[in-house]
Design a protein around this motif. Sequence first.
Motif, mmCIF file in Angstrom:
data_model
loop_
_atom_site.group_PDB
_atom_site.id
_atom_site.type_symbol
_atom_site.label_atom_id
_atom_site.label_comp_id
_atom_site.label_asym_id
_atom_site.label_seq_id
_atom_site.Cartn_x
_atom_site.Cartn_y
_atom_site.Cartn_z
ATOM 1 N N CYS A 171 0.850 -1.185 0.000
ATOM 2 C CA CYS A 171 0.000 0.000 0.000
ATOM 3 C C CYS A 171 0.892 1.243 0.000
ATOM 4 O O CYS A 171 1.835 1.337 0.787
ATOM 5 C CB CYS A 171 -0.914 0.012 1.218
ATOM 6 N N GLY A 172 0.593 2.193 -0.866
ATOM 7 C CA GLY A 172 1.375 3.415 -0.962
ATOM 8 C C GLY A 172 1.184 4.346 0.210
ATOM 9 O O GLY A 172 1.960 5.281 0.392
ATOM 10 N N SER A 173 0.187 4.090 1.039
ATOM 11 C CA SER A 173 -0.076 4.957 2.183
ATOM 12 C C SER A 173 0.446 4.371 3.495
ATOM 13 O O SER A 173 1.258 4.982 4.165
ATOM 14 C CB SER A 173 -1.575 5.220 2.289
ATOM 15 N N CYS A 174 0.001 3.171 3.840
ATOM 16 C CA CYS A 174 0.360 2.594 5.148
ATOM 17 C C CYS A 174 1.396 1.476 5.062
ATOM 18 O O CYS A 174 1.810 0.939 6.078
ATOM 19 C CB CYS A 174 -0.882 2.092 5.863
ATOM 20 N N ARG A 175 1.792 1.096 3.833
ATOM 21 C CA ARG A 175 2.806 0.082 3.568
ATOM 22 C C ARG A 175 2.375 -1.335 3.943
ATOM 23 O O ARG A 175 3.188 -2.230 4.080
ATOM 24 C CB ARG A 175 4.127 0.452 4.242
ATOM 25 N N GLN A 176 1.078 -1.561 4.090
ATOM 26 C CA GLN A 176 0.521 -2.897 4.333
ATOM 27 C C GLN A 176 0.637 -3.718 3.049
ATOM 28 O O GLN A 176 0.460 -3.198 1.952
ATOM 29 C CB GLN A 176 -0.954 -2.762 4.745
ATOM 30 N N LEU A 177 0.948 -4.989 3.160
ATOM 31 C CA LEU A 177 1.009 -5.864 1.996
ATOM 32 C C LEU A 177 -0.408 -6.205 1.555
ATOM 33 O O LEU A 177 -1.213 -6.684 2.340
ATOM 34 C CB LEU A 177 1.790 -7.137 2.318
ATOM 35 N N LEU A 178 -0.714 -5.955 0.291
ATOM 36 C CA LEU A 178 -2.042 -6.217 -0.269
ATOM 37 C C LEU A 178 -1.974 -7.379 -1.244
ATOM 38 O O LEU A 178 -1.019 -7.516 -1.987
ATOM 39 C CB LEU A 178 -2.548 -4.987 -1.035
ATOM 40 N N GLU A 182 -7.817 1.922 3.863
ATOM 41 C CA GLU A 182 -8.829 2.171 2.844
ATOM 42 C C GLU A 182 -8.361 3.045 1.678
ATOM 43 O O GLU A 182 -9.164 3.587 0.937
ATOM 44 C CB GLU A 182 -10.112 2.714 3.468
ATOM 45 N N THR A 183 -7.055 3.173 1.510
ATOM 46 C CA THR A 183 -6.509 3.889 0.355
ATOM 47 C C THR A 183 -6.702 3.036 -0.895
ATOM 48 O O THR A 183 -6.479 1.834 -0.866
ATOM 49 C CB THR A 183 -5.005 4.163 0.560
ATOM 50 N N VAL A 184 -7.100 3.669 -1.987
ATOM 51 C CA VAL A 184 -7.221 2.982 -3.261
ATOM 52 C C VAL A 184 -5.877 3.126 -3.980
ATOM 53 O O VAL A 184 -5.436 4.235 -4.265
ATOM 54 C CB VAL A 184 -8.366 3.553 -4.113
ATOM 55 N N ASN A 185 -5.225 2.002 -4.221
ATOM 56 C CA ASN A 185 -3.920 1.978 -4.868
ATOM 57 C C ASN A 185 -4.081 1.568 -6.321
ATOM 58 O O ASN A 185 -4.798 0.619 -6.628
ATOM 59 C CB ASN A 185 -3.007 0.948 -4.179
ATOM 60 N N PHE A 186 -3.416 2.287 -7.223
ATOM 61 C CA PHE A 186 -3.418 1.907 -8.631
ATOM 62 C C PHE A 186 -2.399 0.802 -8.829
ATOM 63 O O PHE A 186 -1.279 0.883 -8.347
ATOM 64 C CB PHE A 186 -3.094 3.101 -9.530
#
Length: 97
Positions: free
Chosen positions: A9-16, A31-35
């Motif tokens: 995730c570009g915001s919180c660095r959580q692995l998605l 809840e950040t939408v990552n492209f």
Amino acid sequence: MAQMAQMVCGSCRQLLSYPEGTRQAKCSCCETVNFVLEAHQVGLVRCDSCALLLMYPYGSSSVKCSSCLSVTEIGEHNRRPPWSVQQGQPTPPNSVH
């Protein structure tokens, strides 16, 4: 069953984790939408400040480090070559770069 891919995730660095071919992945943590960018759509450069390896979409002039927040300029050596070069086709004589 779809193959799964992963990104940070570009915001919180959580692995998605998300199905391959997805264009956007929403982080369940912040809840950040990552492209989602494919390998041929991104470049890599080291952060000028902390040397973290950064990914950026081709065409960007700079990238901000998610770790130290420093901005690294994308130099000519990190720019994507023209499409004709990527395809192995000669560049037309009157083309502008």
